[in-house]
Design an enzyme around this catalytic site. Structure first.
Site, PDB file in Angstrom:
ATOM      1  N   ASN A 184       1.041  -1.149  -0.035  1.00 40.92           N
ATOM      2  CA  ASN A 184       0.241   0.088  -0.024  1.00 40.92           C
ATOM      3  C   ASN A 184       1.049   1.199   0.104  1.00 40.92           C
ATOM      4  OD1 ASN A 184      -1.833   2.032   0.548  1.00 40.92           O
ATOM      5  ND2 ASN A 184      -2.469   1.274   2.608  1.00 40.92           N
ATOM      6  N   TRP A 185       0.965   1.926  -1.094  1.00 39.24           N
ATOM      7  CA  TRP A 185       1.974   3.010  -1.149  1.00 39.24           C
ATOM      8  C   TRP A 185       1.205   4.238  -0.624  1.00 39.24           C
ATOM      9  CZ3 TRP A 185       3.909   2.876  -7.053  1.00 39.24           C
ATOM     10  CH2 TRP A 185       4.460   1.886  -7.402  1.00 39.24           C
ATOM     11  N   LYS A 186      -0.001   4.197  -0.185  1.00 39.53           N
ATOM     12  CA  LYS A 186      -0.397   5.618   0.431  1.00 39.53           C
ATOM     13  C   LYS A 186      -0.438   6.707  -0.556  1.00 39.53           C
ATOM     14  CE  LYS A 186      -0.044   3.127   4.858  1.00 39.53           C
ATOM     15  NZ  LYS A 186       0.044   3.125   6.333  1.00 39.53           N
ATOM     16  N   HIS A 240      -9.324   1.052   5.079  1.00 40.89           N
ATOM     17  CA  HIS A 240      -8.017   1.323   5.945  1.00 40.89           C
ATOM     18  C   HIS A 240      -8.332   2.227   7.037  1.00 40.89           C
ATOM     19  CE1 HIS A 240      -4.059   2.537   6.676  1.00 40.89           C
ATOM     20  NE2 HIS A 240      -3.739   1.328   5.993  1.00 40.89           N
ATOM     21  N   GLU A 258      -6.636   4.792   8.088  1.00 39.91           N
ATOM     22  CA  GLU A 258      -6.480   6.161   7.724  1.00 39.91           C
ATOM     23  C   GLU A 258      -7.697   6.844   7.267  1.00 39.91           C
ATOM     24  OE1 GLU A 258      -2.812   5.495   5.413  1.00 39.91           O
ATOM     25  OE2 GLU A 258      -1.928   4.725   7.499  1.00 39.91           O
ATOM     26  N   GLU A 299      -4.955  -5.205  10.798  1.00 42.06           N
ATOM     27  CA  GLU A 299      -3.948  -3.941  10.715  1.00 42.06           C
ATOM     28  C   GLU A 299      -4.279  -3.245  12.226  1.00 42.06           C
ATOM     29  OE1 GLU A 299      -2.120  -2.841   6.820  1.00 42.06           O
ATOM     30  OE2 GLU A 299      -3.816  -1.408   7.220  1.00 42.06           O
ATOM     31  N   GLY A 301       2.924   2.329  11.076  1.00 37.42           N
ATOM     32  CA  GLY A 301       3.957   3.286  10.755  1.00 37.42           C
ATOM     33  C   GLY A 301       4.716   3.784  12.161  1.00 37.42           C
ATOM     34  N   SER A 336       3.720  -2.086  10.422  1.00 36.90           N
ATOM     35  CA  SER A 336       5.383  -2.378  10.454  1.00 36.90           C
ATOM     36  C   SER A 336       5.780  -3.745  10.289  1.00 36.90           C
ATOM     37  CB  SER A 336       5.680  -1.984  11.991  1.00 36.90           C
ATOM     38  OG  SER A 336       5.317  -0.644  12.509  1.00 36.90           O
ATOM     39  N   GLY A 395       3.137  -1.060   4.173  1.00 39.22           N
ATOM     40  CA  GLY A 395       3.004   0.286   4.231  1.00 39.22           C
ATOM     41  C   GLY A 395       4.475   0.850   3.820  1.00 39.22           C
ATOM     42  N   GLY A 396       5.228   1.214   4.536  1.00 37.35           N
ATOM     43  CA  GLY A 396       6.443   1.871   4.464  1.00 37.35           C
ATOM     44  C   GLY A 396       7.428   1.000   3.583  1.00 37.35           C
TER      45      GLY A 396
HETATM   46  P1  13P Z   1       3.371   0.445   7.646  1.00 34.40           P
HETATM   47  O1  13P Z   1       3.891  -0.970   7.111  1.00 34.40           O
HETATM   48  O2  13P Z   1       4.126   1.452   7.248  1.00 34.40           O
HETATM   49  O3  13P Z   1       3.133   0.288   9.228  1.00 34.40           O
HETATM   50  O4  13P Z   1       1.791   0.543   7.265  1.00 34.40           O
HETATM   51  C1  13P Z   1       0.828  -0.467   7.104  1.00 34.40           C
HETATM   52  C2  13P Z   1      -0.333   0.027   6.529  1.00 34.40           C
HETATM   53  O5  13P Z   1      -1.028   0.737   6.907  1.00 34.40           O
HETATM   54  C3  13P Z   1      -0.583  -1.006   5.172  1.00 34.40           C
HETATM   55  O6  13P Z   1      -2.099  -0.641   4.640  1.00 34.40           O
END
Ligand code: 13P
Length: 251
Positions: free
Chosen positions: A9-11, A97, A99, A169, A175, A214, A235-236
């Site tokens: 997920n590149w956000k 998600h 967010e 999640e 993050g 993470s 994510g990251g």
């Molecule tokens: P991180 O891997 O950066 O913690 O993010 C997870 C995430 O929200 C994937 O959708």
């Protein structure tokens, strides 16, 4: 069908050219060194989807949107429909998600509508659930996840339910560098599968349940070794081709 899936997920990261370059690099590494038993998904921003879909080999890598509208089409300025995603080459869409839930007020009721719209247009929803830190500390995490699943998925017919991928999640792990332990992840994944089994019977054995929060090359192996963890939503670490490959090869 239950599959091993690693989805990036590149956000809201990467300019257009940076995103295309990343997709090309991921495609190359996956072709050369990627575990062939893993379904790889990348979820770039909307503007990049069509081109990312062209530069990757679709036998190896699928593309996902990060959201879609509840409506099919029409006067909804700024929205992206499920059909648009599908027509640009997406096979998946991330919905629910944390967010989107916390910054954009997405409720279980709204997500129920989005999941149905995604399914109508042949997208596989990756439906995210998970508790915030206060809910875990108050021992309410099971109730929160139960409600997120029951409200949104439980009146799907079996044929549609079979197409849904779930991502657990824990919001406190997103993050933050704090990962759920392998045991914590397994506990919730099993809870999710048991709950789904109460409603959908044996079909729950076919559901892919991903872990997100993470996840890194250094912890992926331990997380993926659990019987109810079928992969990750990343994510990251999905923003660097080498790290993303390291997670794919955590299986
Ligand atoms: P991180 O891997 O950066 O913690 O993010 C997870 C995430 O929200 C994937 O959708």
């Amino acid at each position: 069908m239950r599959q091993k899936i690693v989805a990036g997920n590149w956000k809201m990261n990467k300019t257009y050219q940076e995103g295309i370059d990343l997709a090309i690099e991921i495609d190359k590494l996956v072709a050369e060194k990627g575990n062939k038993n893993v379904t790889v998904v990348v979820s770039p921003p909307f503007t990049h989807i069509a081109e990312v879909n062209k530069v990757v080999n679709n036998d190896r890598i699928s593309v996902a949107g990060q959201n879609c509208a509840t409506e099919t089409s029409g006067a909804y300025t700024g929205e992206i429909s499920a059909e648009m995603l599908w027509s640009a080459g997406a096979d998946y869409v991330i919905l629910g998600h944390s967010e989107r839930r916390s910054y954009y007020g997405e409720t279980n009721e709204l997500l129920k509508a989005k999941i149905r719209k995604a399914l109508e247009f042949n997208l596989t929803p990756i439906y995210c659930v998970g508790e915030v830190l206060e809910e875990r500390e108050a021992n309410k995490h099971f109730d929160v996840i139960k409600e997120q699943l029951e409200t949104v998925l439980f009146d799907l017919d079996k044929e549609d339910f079979e197409k849904v991928v779930i991502a657990y999640e824990p919001v406190w792990a997103i993050g933050t560098g704090k990962t759920a332990s392998a045991a914590q992840a397994q506990e919730i994944h099993k809870f999710i599968r048991d709950l789904l089994a109460k409603k959908f019977g044996g079909l729950a054995q076919n559901t892919s349940i991903l872990y997100g929060g993470s996840c890194k090359p250094s912890n992926a192996k331990e997380l993926f070794a659990n019987p109810d963890v079928d992969g990750g939503l990343i994510g990251g670490a999905a923003l660097t081709a080498e790290d993303f490959l390291g997670i794919i090869n955590g299986f």
